[in-house]
Structures are given as C-alpha cells and as structure tokens.
Design an enzyme around this catalytic site. Structure first.
Site, short mmCIF file in Angstrom:
data_model
loop_
_atom_site.label_atom_id
_atom_site.label_comp_id
_atom_site.label_asym_id
_atom_site.label_seq_id
_atom_site.Cartn_x
_atom_site.Cartn_y
_atom_site.Cartn_z
CG HIS A 189 63.89 -11.33 -35.07
ND1 HIS A 189 65.20 -11.28 -34.70
CD2 HIS A 189 63.89 -11.68 -36.39
CE1 HIS A 189 65.97 -11.58 -35.73
NE2 HIS A 189 65.20 -11.82 -36.77
CD GLU A 226 63.91 -12.21 -29.74
OE1 GLU A 226 63.26 -12.41 -30.79
OE2 GLU A 226 65.10 -12.53 -29.60
CB CYS A 248 69.65 -10.83 -33.17
SG CYS A 248 68.28 -9.71 -33.56
CB CYS A 298 65.77 -8.88 -30.32
SG CYS A 298 64.83 -9.37 -31.78
#
EC number: 3.5.4.33
Lengths: 149, 149
Positions: B56, B58, B86, B89
């Site tokens: 991801h 992040e 999420c 993260c």
C-alpha cells in the site's frame, strides 16, 4: 506412521527464526509460512536492523510467500509466528486471505486480540502453540536488554 | 504573504501519486510524508505490480521516510494519503508514532475508522481533505475496470 509435520514442528522452525532475531539484537519474533507441509517463507523481525517499523517477521513472510507463489493471495497457506500478530500484521494477513494463523505467545499489550483487529472471515486463528518457549525467549531478551542499559 | 503549504497543497501531491497508480492499473491511492513543509517520501499503491498485499502507498511511504530520516520513528511528520488508511496501514502508523495523518476520502468498508483500528495516542488523524477529488478518482478507476471486464 506418525505425522511429524504438526503445529509444533513448524512452530519450532518459527522459533529458530526468532532466535536469529535475538542474536541480532532484535525483539525475538520469527515466522514461517507453510503450504502442504512445505515451508515457502521464513522471516524474523528486522525493525532495528532496517530502521523500519514495518519490518515485522509476518510482513516479510507474507511478501516472501507471495513472491514464491507468484500471486498475492495466500489461500491454502498457514502462517506460524512465535508471537500473536499486531494490528499491522493482522491487517496484512486480512488482505492476504490466508487460511490459518497459528501463533505462540499471546501479546496482551499490542496483540490483534486485545486491539480488536478484524481477521478475514476465511482465516482461522489459533494461539498457544509452544507459547512457553516463545514467551521465555522474549523474557530473556528483555532481561538482557535491561541489564545492558 | 499567504502560506501556500496548507493541507490542500500536500494532498494535491498525494493525488498526483494516486494518478500514477491509476495509470499502472493499480487502485489509485497515493501518499506523501512531510516534515517542515518538505516532502521526504512519495509513494503510490503497487499491490498488483508487486503481487504483494503489503505494498500500500502508506507502507511504502513509511519505509521511505524512515530511510530518509535514518530512524524508524516519524515524530514531527505528517502523512497525506488520498484514502483513509486500512487496518494494516493504521497499524504501521501506530508503530511509527507519526504526529499527523491527513486523509482524503473515507473508506466506509475497510477504513481504520469503521474497522476500529487504534491509532497511537500521539497521532492526530483528520479526514476529508480534497475528498471529492480522491473519491472521484477511485470511482473512475472502478468504472473503467468494470467496463474492461
């Protein structure tokens, strides 16, 4: 014939990884990912060595297993990890749709259980396998660390 | 003189990253990490390209920022991300002890809010900055994807 490939067998492999982390001065957590009794990923905590909070054993094992499988979903895989996964690792396991997560010691402070992290509905999670060995390794690490400071 | 370095300024930079993800066929999420009005990390979602659920925006931004700073804690840093983080993260952000998390669109399905993920007590979190731009990019992505299948 007795099946030697039980949960203890693979947790011992995860504990070996945790011991490697210990020797490196890392909080001793180790993990392996298994498919059909075959280890496809081994990893240990490297947050200090890499200066990276994301370098938990589970995160590296997930990346390595996906790389081995050539796909990002870890269906039919089992993760063995010496310590209960944290929010981050449980969140990554959620996305991976892994079949099983087996952990050793419970993390009563930052574990996914106490933090209320949601696992994927397809994932079965179980703790307590060789938990005394995992917990005693952690305890020894923090005693040694305290004595050094 | 007006300060051009407001939240919208940096969220636009995160949106530029999200657009790069879009062009690569990735769910369009982008992120930047800022210290003292300086961008020290830029990243976008690469889960498909890398076949890795942990990739991801992040997560990559956290690793890159720690690498830039030479330390794993992101105190005094602000993360700008186009979509609400999420569980994974938010869990990583927890460990980083980052000062601020500013996101664009809310993720009503898998966002850390609805999932109940705990942020670090030192972290301030705020959503809604340029949320329409972020949400419309996501919407366009899923419409195009549906039409291609």
């Amino acid at each position: 014939m007795e099946n030697i490939f039980d949960d203890s067998y693979f947790m011992k492999k995860a504990l070996q990884e945790a011991e490697i982390a210990f020797e490196k001065g890392e909080i001793p957590v180790g993990a392996v990912i298994v498919v059909d009794n075959r280890i496809i990923a081994r990893a240990h905590n490297l947050t200090e060595t890499l200066n990276d909070v994301t370098a938990h054993a589970e995160m590296q094992a997930i990346t390595a297993a996906a790389n081995f499988l050539g796909g990002k979903y870890l269906k039919n895989c089992t993760l063995y990890v010496t310590l209960e996964p944290c929010q981050m690792c449980a969140g990554a396991l959620y996305w991976s749709q892994i079949s099983k997560v087996i952990y050793g010691a419970t993390d009563t402070q930052r574990g996914c259980g106490v933090m209320g992290t949601q696992m994927h509905p397809k994932t079965e999670i179980k703790g307590g396998v060789l938990h005394e060995e995992a917990a005693s390794l952690m305890k020894r690490f923090f005693i040694e660390k305290r004595n050094l400071n």
